[in-house]
Design a protein around this motif. Structure first.
Motif, PDB file in Angstrom:
ATOM      1  N   TYR A 473       0.829  -1.210   0.000  1.00 52.45           N
ATOM      2  CA  TYR A 473       0.000   0.000   0.000  1.00 52.45           C
ATOM      3  C   TYR A 473       0.862   1.257   0.000  1.00 52.45           C
ATOM      4  CZ  TYR A 473      -3.434   3.498   1.332  1.00 52.45           C
ATOM      5  OH  TYR A 473      -4.219   4.628   1.361  1.00 52.45           O
ATOM      6  N   CYS A 474       1.967   1.231   0.748  1.00 53.71           N
ATOM      7  CA  CYS A 474       2.896   2.361   0.731  1.00 53.71           C
ATOM      8  C   CYS A 474       3.370   2.643  -0.687  1.00 53.71           C
ATOM      9  CB  CYS A 474       4.084   2.063   1.642  1.00 53.71           C
ATOM     10  SG  CYS A 474       5.365   3.334   1.650  1.00 53.71           S
ATOM     11  N   GLY A 475       3.653   1.588  -1.439  1.00 50.11           N
ATOM     12  CA  GLY A 475       4.106   1.757  -2.815  1.00 50.11           C
ATOM     13  C   GLY A 475       3.011   2.183  -3.767  1.00 50.11           C
ATOM     14  N   PHE A 476       1.769   1.779  -3.500  1.00 45.47           N
ATOM     15  CA  PHE A 476       0.676   1.997  -4.454  1.00 45.47           C
ATOM     16  C   PHE A 476      -0.104   3.288  -4.219  1.00 45.47           C
ATOM     17  CE2 PHE A 476      -0.008  -2.911  -4.954  1.00 45.47           C
ATOM     18  CZ  PHE A 476       1.255  -3.013  -5.500  1.00 45.47           C
ATOM     19  N   CYS A 477      -0.164   3.777  -2.981  1.00 50.51           N
ATOM     20  CA  CYS A 477      -1.092   4.867  -2.660  1.00 50.51           C
ATOM     21  C   CYS A 477      -0.595   6.210  -3.175  1.00 50.51           C
ATOM     22  CB  CYS A 477      -1.328   4.936  -1.154  1.00 50.51           C
ATOM     23  SG  CYS A 477       0.105   5.479  -0.192  1.00 50.51           S
ATOM     24  N   GLU A 478      -1.533   7.121  -3.349  1.00 53.48           N
ATOM     25  CA  GLU A 478      -1.232   8.498  -3.743  1.00 53.48           C
ATOM     26  C   GLU A 478      -1.915   9.436  -2.759  1.00 53.48           C
ATOM     27  OE1 GLU A 478       0.850   9.338  -5.837  1.00 53.48           O
ATOM     28  OE2 GLU A 478       0.970   7.856  -7.429  1.00 53.48           O
ATOM     29  N   ASN A 479      -1.303  10.575  -2.534  1.00 50.44           N
ATOM     30  CA  ASN A 479      -1.898  11.583  -1.660  1.00 50.44           C
ATOM     31  C   ASN A 479      -2.458  12.726  -2.491  1.00 50.44           C
ATOM     32  OD1 ASN A 479      -1.166  10.247   0.753  1.00 50.44           O
ATOM     33  ND2 ASN A 479       0.909  11.082   0.612  1.00 50.44           N
ATOM     34  N   ASN A 480      -3.709  13.044  -2.267  1.00 49.95           N
ATOM     35  CA  ASN A 480      -4.353  14.214  -2.886  1.00 49.95           C
ATOM     36  C   ASN A 480      -4.386  14.145  -4.410  1.00 49.95           C
ATOM     37  OD1 ASN A 480      -4.584  15.375  -0.246  1.00 49.95           O
ATOM     38  ND2 ASN A 480      -2.460  16.075  -0.410  1.00 49.95           N
ATOM     39  N   ILE A 481      -4.435  12.938  -4.957  1.00 52.07           N
ATOM     40  CA  ILE A 481      -4.587  12.775  -6.401  1.00 52.07           C
ATOM     41  C   ILE A 481      -5.879  12.015  -6.655  1.00 52.07           C
ATOM     42  CG2 ILE A 481      -3.632  11.735  -8.496  1.00 52.07           C
ATOM     43  CD1 ILE A 481      -0.868  12.174  -7.422  1.00 52.07           C
ATOM     44  N   PRO A 482      -6.818  12.569  -7.417  1.00 49.37           N
ATOM     45  CA  PRO A 482      -8.084  11.883  -7.682  1.00 49.37           C
ATOM     46  C   PRO A 482      -7.862  10.532  -8.354  1.00 49.37           C
ATOM     47  CG  PRO A 482      -8.200  14.186  -8.359  1.00 49.37           C
ATOM     48  CD  PRO A 482      -6.766  13.908  -8.027  1.00 49.37           C
ATOM     49  N   GLU A 483      -8.791   9.629  -8.109  1.00 50.91           N
ATOM     50  CA  GLU A 483      -8.675   8.263  -8.621  1.00 50.91           C
ATOM     51  C   GLU A 483      -8.477   8.220 -10.129  1.00 50.91           C
ATOM     52  OE1 GLU A 483     -11.549   4.281  -8.835  1.00 50.91           O
ATOM     53  OE2 GLU A 483     -12.022   5.923  -7.445  1.00 50.91           O
ATOM     54  N   ASP A 484      -9.179   9.089 -10.852  1.00 53.16           N
ATOM     55  CA  ASP A 484      -9.111   9.064 -12.319  1.00 53.16           C
ATOM     56  C   ASP A 484      -7.743   9.474 -12.851  1.00 53.16           C
ATOM     57  OD1 ASP A 484     -11.697   8.204 -12.443  1.00 53.16           O
ATOM     58  OD2 ASP A 484     -12.552  10.168 -12.895  1.00 53.16           O
ATOM     59  N   TYR A 485      -6.908  10.058 -11.995  1.00 50.30           N
ATOM     60  CA  TYR A 485      -5.568  10.476 -12.414  1.00 50.30           C
ATOM     61  C   TYR A 485      -4.481   9.536 -11.893  1.00 50.30           C
ATOM     62  CZ  TYR A 485      -7.737  14.808 -13.983  1.00 50.30           C
ATOM     63  OH  TYR A 485      -8.519  15.723 -14.640  1.00 50.30           O
ATOM     64  N   CYS A 486      -4.891   8.448 -11.273  1.00 50.07           N
ATOM     65  CA  CYS A 486      -3.926   7.453 -10.790  1.00 50.07           C
ATOM     66  C   CYS A 486      -3.775   6.349 -11.827  1.00 50.07           C
ATOM     67  CB  CYS A 486      -4.384   6.855  -9.464  1.00 50.07           C
ATOM     68  SG  CYS A 486      -4.377   8.012  -8.083  1.00 50.07           S
ATOM     69  N   THR A 487      -2.586   6.179 -12.346  1.00 48.96           N
ATOM     70  CA  THR A 487      -2.366   5.142 -13.350  1.00 48.96           C
ATOM     71  C   THR A 487      -2.553   3.759 -12.738  1.00 48.96           C
ATOM     72  OG1 THR A 487       0.003   5.122 -12.865  1.00 48.96           O
ATOM     73  CG2 THR A 487      -0.741   6.566 -14.649  1.00 48.96           C
ATOM     74  N   ALA A 488      -2.782   2.783 -13.609  1.00 46.50           N
ATOM     75  CA  ALA A 488      -2.855   1.399 -13.167  1.00 46.50           C
ATOM     76  C   ALA A 488      -1.480   0.949 -12.669  1.00 46.50           C
ATOM     77  CB  ALA A 488      -3.332   0.511 -14.310  1.00 46.50           C
ATOM     78  N   ILE A 489      -1.474  -0.167 -11.954  1.00 45.09           N
ATOM     79  CA  ILE A 489      -0.236  -0.750 -11.426  1.00 45.09           C
ATOM     80  C   ILE A 489       0.109  -1.981 -12.252  1.00 45.09           C
ATOM     81  CG2 ILE A 489       0.821  -1.863  -9.419  1.00 45.09           C
ATOM     82  CD1 ILE A 489      -1.361  -0.256  -7.766  1.00 45.09           C
ATOM     83  N   ALA A 490       1.364  -2.103 -12.656  1.00 41.62           N
ATOM     84  CA  ALA A 490       1.848  -3.292 -13.367  1.00 41.62           C
ATOM     85  C   ALA A 490       2.756  -4.065 -12.427  1.00 41.62           C
ATOM     86  CB  ALA A 490       2.595  -2.897 -14.641  1.00 41.62           C
ATOM     87  N   THR A 491       2.401  -5.319 -12.152  1.00 40.41           N
ATOM     88  CA  THR A 491       3.165  -6.092 -11.180  1.00 40.41           C
ATOM     89  C   THR A 491       3.149  -7.572 -11.543  1.00 40.41           C
ATOM     90  OG1 THR A 491       3.484  -6.454  -8.796  1.00 40.41           O
ATOM     91  CG2 THR A 491       1.204  -6.437  -9.596  1.00 40.41           C
ATOM     92  N   GLY A 492       3.601  -8.394 -10.601  1.00 35.71           N
ATOM     93  CA  GLY A 492       3.649  -9.838 -10.839  1.00 35.71           C
ATOM     94  C   GLY A 492       3.949 -10.559  -9.541  1.00 35.71           C
ATOM     95  N   ASN A 493       4.754 -11.613  -9.623  1.00 30.65           N
ATOM     96  CA  ASN A 493       5.006 -12.490  -8.479  1.00 30.65           C
ATOM     97  C   ASN A 493       6.037 -11.872  -7.533  1.00 30.65           C
ATOM     98  OD1 ASN A 493       3.249 -14.286  -9.754  1.00 30.65           O
ATOM     99  ND2 ASN A 493       4.928 -15.323 -10.806  1.00 30.65           N
ATOM    100  N   TRP A 494       5.601 -10.870  -6.833  1.00 31.29           N
ATOM    101  CA  TRP A 494       6.453 -10.082  -5.934  1.00 31.29           C
ATOM    102  C   TRP A 494       6.943 -10.953  -4.775  1.00 31.29           C
ATOM    103  CZ3 TRP A 494       4.026  -7.331  -1.335  1.00 31.29           C
ATOM    104  CH2 TRP A 494       4.975  -6.590  -0.621  1.00 31.29           C
ATOM    105  N   GLY A 495       8.265 -11.082  -4.640  1.00 29.55           N
ATOM    106  CA  GLY A 495       8.836 -11.824  -3.526  1.00 29.55           C
ATOM    107  C   GLY A 495       8.584 -13.317  -3.565  1.00 29.55           C
TER     108      GLY A 495
END
Length: 594
Positions: A473-495
């Motif tokens: 969540y620390c890596g994914f969250c944004e402060n004071n940025i509306p949802e529509d301006y938050c890009t998608a996250i690209a990830t995979g088998n983390w750890g």
């Protein structure tokens, strides 16, 4: 307590709600036809609240091994699909940036006035600061070396010795000359450092290419000795549990990396120095222990320098350390699962272009990139070598810390993984590649480190799950940025490689963190088709049943409690990582029997 009658009623109700007839009516065709169709966005799912007239998916029906008599029925989940083309990406969804400004928490190493007025990237002037809050620069007057004489030892500025030694590479550049130059100002390590990987690299290059490589080395040396002119301002350290940003130009990064290549940074070679909690930055480990993997690494690094020395990119790169101060009460979350795309094909860096791309980091960022490591993080640092400079100033990541890097450029193509990694030539930016208001490329990478488990079963403990949830969540969250301006996250088998993470658990953790951050999630399983299917079915199931993040958290808690109640020694032998998903399916449909 359950009865046969209740089980029968539950099963009948489930089949009525999720019958094959409903599947045919709503989507047309079978789940397998939909998932295997070339024209279908296989594995692309949309969370609850969106259009749902899509074919249904059927989750796997393997039973929970310790209770075979209570194995769940065949669960039918709806494939609520959304194409990857519908995911939010930069620059299309990006917000307009404020003007670039220097601040108490933001150090900008270029002249902001010249940047705003002329779009000129001039270094900003500054004072040399030699203390524990800043990088100790090679050219500092306090960087002293002791030379032994006939009658007495003398103290001399180490930078003068560095310049003199590197200038010799303009006249004679061989791998032996490089070794002698580096050792001349690192006399303390002349018997400890070995250069067999560097010598092996040049021994396998034909004469024409060898001349070209040595020409690159000569120009790298010239770039390195210009450090006082290119980076005159001291660089602050990104310390643990602090929010701080550093913005540099591509040229400044190249100059710092050239110095790292020639091992000029002081106080960075001993585990007992004040920088023991920072990754190493000098390249001495890269030059040792010759192997084919080291040869491929050196090829990738030297190609980067070849490209930037031929045409230096004009732009900036930002390194931002973030600390999560307020933890989430996960069990109370009322958010539904986010949009998800799952694929066993594709890569984070290519198919996730314009998204927030996850680097499966070590706490010491970059992991073994300068040593023998060659998995996801190290490969990303090699093809985007500007990431390596983060090792110069980023202290070891703590449980609620992450590092965001915006604007690095990919310089190389590659294939393979670990021992099969090979450099496959240059990666060129398209001519029309856009940059943001701060002249940064729209490449945003987040470095988050997972826990390394000795035994896979250890991770099914809520203390560890809470840690991973907050880290993601620390890596994914944004402060004071509306949802529509938050890009998608690209990830995979983390750890999930050497760190022994369970990929199905880690997928759920990342789905929960992305949902809490209100961001879409693109998940790449790197060739694992069964894993892609399992995650896809689970997400479709959660979305159809409108399972909230808090509910899913409580289900994970119940699973961990059930795991703890069984003999660990027996469970280690028979543990199937799919059991977690089967547990969730059964709890939702037969809550009275769990």
């Amino acid at each position: 307590m359950s009865s046969t009658k209740n089980q029968k009623n539950d099963s009948s109700q489930m089949k009525k709600i999720l019958s094959p007839e409903a599947e045919s009516h709503e989507g047309g065709g079978s789940a397998s036809e939909h998932n295997n169709s070339p024209s279908s966005p296989s594995g692309e799912s949309k969370g609850a609240g969106n259009e749902r007239n899509r074919p249904l998916c059927q989750p796997p029906t393997r039973s929970v091994s310790r209770e075979p008599e209570q194995s769940p029925a065949v669960f039918i989940g709806k494939n609520i699909a959304v194409g990857m083309e519908e995911f939010r990406r930069a620059p299309k969804c990006s917000m307009e940036l404020d003007s670039l400004e220097f601040g108490p928490k933001h150090t900008v190493l270029i002249d902001i006035k010249a940047f705003k007025t002329y779009q000129e990237l001039k270094p900003v002037s500054g004072l040399d600061i030699w203390n524990t809050d800043y990088v100790k620069m090679p050219y500092s007057e306090k960087n002293i070396m002791i030379e032994s004489g006939v009658f007495t030892d003398s103290k001399k500025p180490r930078w003068e010795k560095i310049k003199k030694s590197l200038s010799k590479l303009n006249r004679i550049a061989t791998s032996k000359a490089i070794e002698e130059a580096i050792k001349s100002y690192n006399m303390k390590y002349k018997d400890e450092w070995h250069f067999d990987a560097l010598h092996m690299f040049f021994s396998r290059v034909d004469d024409r290419n060898k001349r070209e490589y040595f020409s690159i080395i000569e120009r790298m040396a010239n770039l390195a000795v210009n450090l006082p002119l290119i980076c005159p301002k001291s660089i602050p350290l990104l310390k643990a549990e602090e929010d701080r940003i550093i913005t540099l130009s591509h040229e400044q990064i190249a100059c710092l990396l050239a110095n790292a290549f020639f091992c000029t940074f002081p106080h960075r070679n001993s585990k007992r120095s004040e920088f023991s909690n920072y990754p190493d930055i000098n390249f001495n480990r890269m030059f040792a222990d010759g192997s084919e993997q080291k040869r491929q690494k050196l090829m990738t690094i030297l190609h980067y320098f070849e490209m930037v020395l031929a045409k230096m990119p004009k732009g900036l790169v930002t390194f931002e350390r973030r600390h999560l101060k307020d933890k989430i009460c996960w069990k109370s979350s009322k958010l539904e699962v986010t949009d998800l795309h799952v694929s066993d094909e594709g890569t984070i860096e290519e198919d996730g272009a314009g998204m927030l791309q996850v680097d499966f980091a070590c706490a010491m960022v970059g992991g073994g990139v300068l040593g023998s490591g060659l998995v996801q993080e190290e490969i990303r640092f090699l093809i985007n070598p500007e990431l390596i400079v983060s090792r110069l100033f980023t202290e070891k990541l703590q449980d609620c810390d992450c590092l965001r890097v915006t604007g690095t450029q990919q310089f190389s193509k590659y294939k393979g993984y670990s021992n099969s990694f090979k450099w496959m030539g240059p990666h060129h930016l398209p001519e029309n590649t856009k940059r943001d208001k701060w002249m940064r490329l729209y490449t945003e990478i987040v470095l988050i480190d997972a826990i390394k488990f000795k035994e896979r079963q250890q991770q099914f403990h809520m203390d560890f799950i809470n840690r991973e949830l907050h880290k993601a969540y620390c890596g994914f969250c944004e402060n004071n940025i509306p949802e529509d301006y938050c890009t998608a996250i690209a990830t995979g088998n983390w750890g999930c490689g050497a760190f022994n993470g369970d990929p199905r658990l880690k997928a759920l953790i990342q789905i929960m963190a992305a949902s809490q951050a209100k961001r879409q999630l693109a998940y790449f399983t790197f060739g694992d088709q069964q894993l892609a299917k399992d995650i896809r079915y689970m997400h479709n199931f959660l979305a159809k049943q409108k399972i909230l993040v808090g509910t899913l958290y409580n289900l994970l808690h119940d699973y961990c409690v059930s795991e703890k109640s069984h003999n660990t020694a027996v469970r280690e032998k028979s543990h199937n990582t799919s059991e977690l998903y089967q547990f969730i399916y059964k709890c939702v449909y037969q809550p009275h029997s769990t």
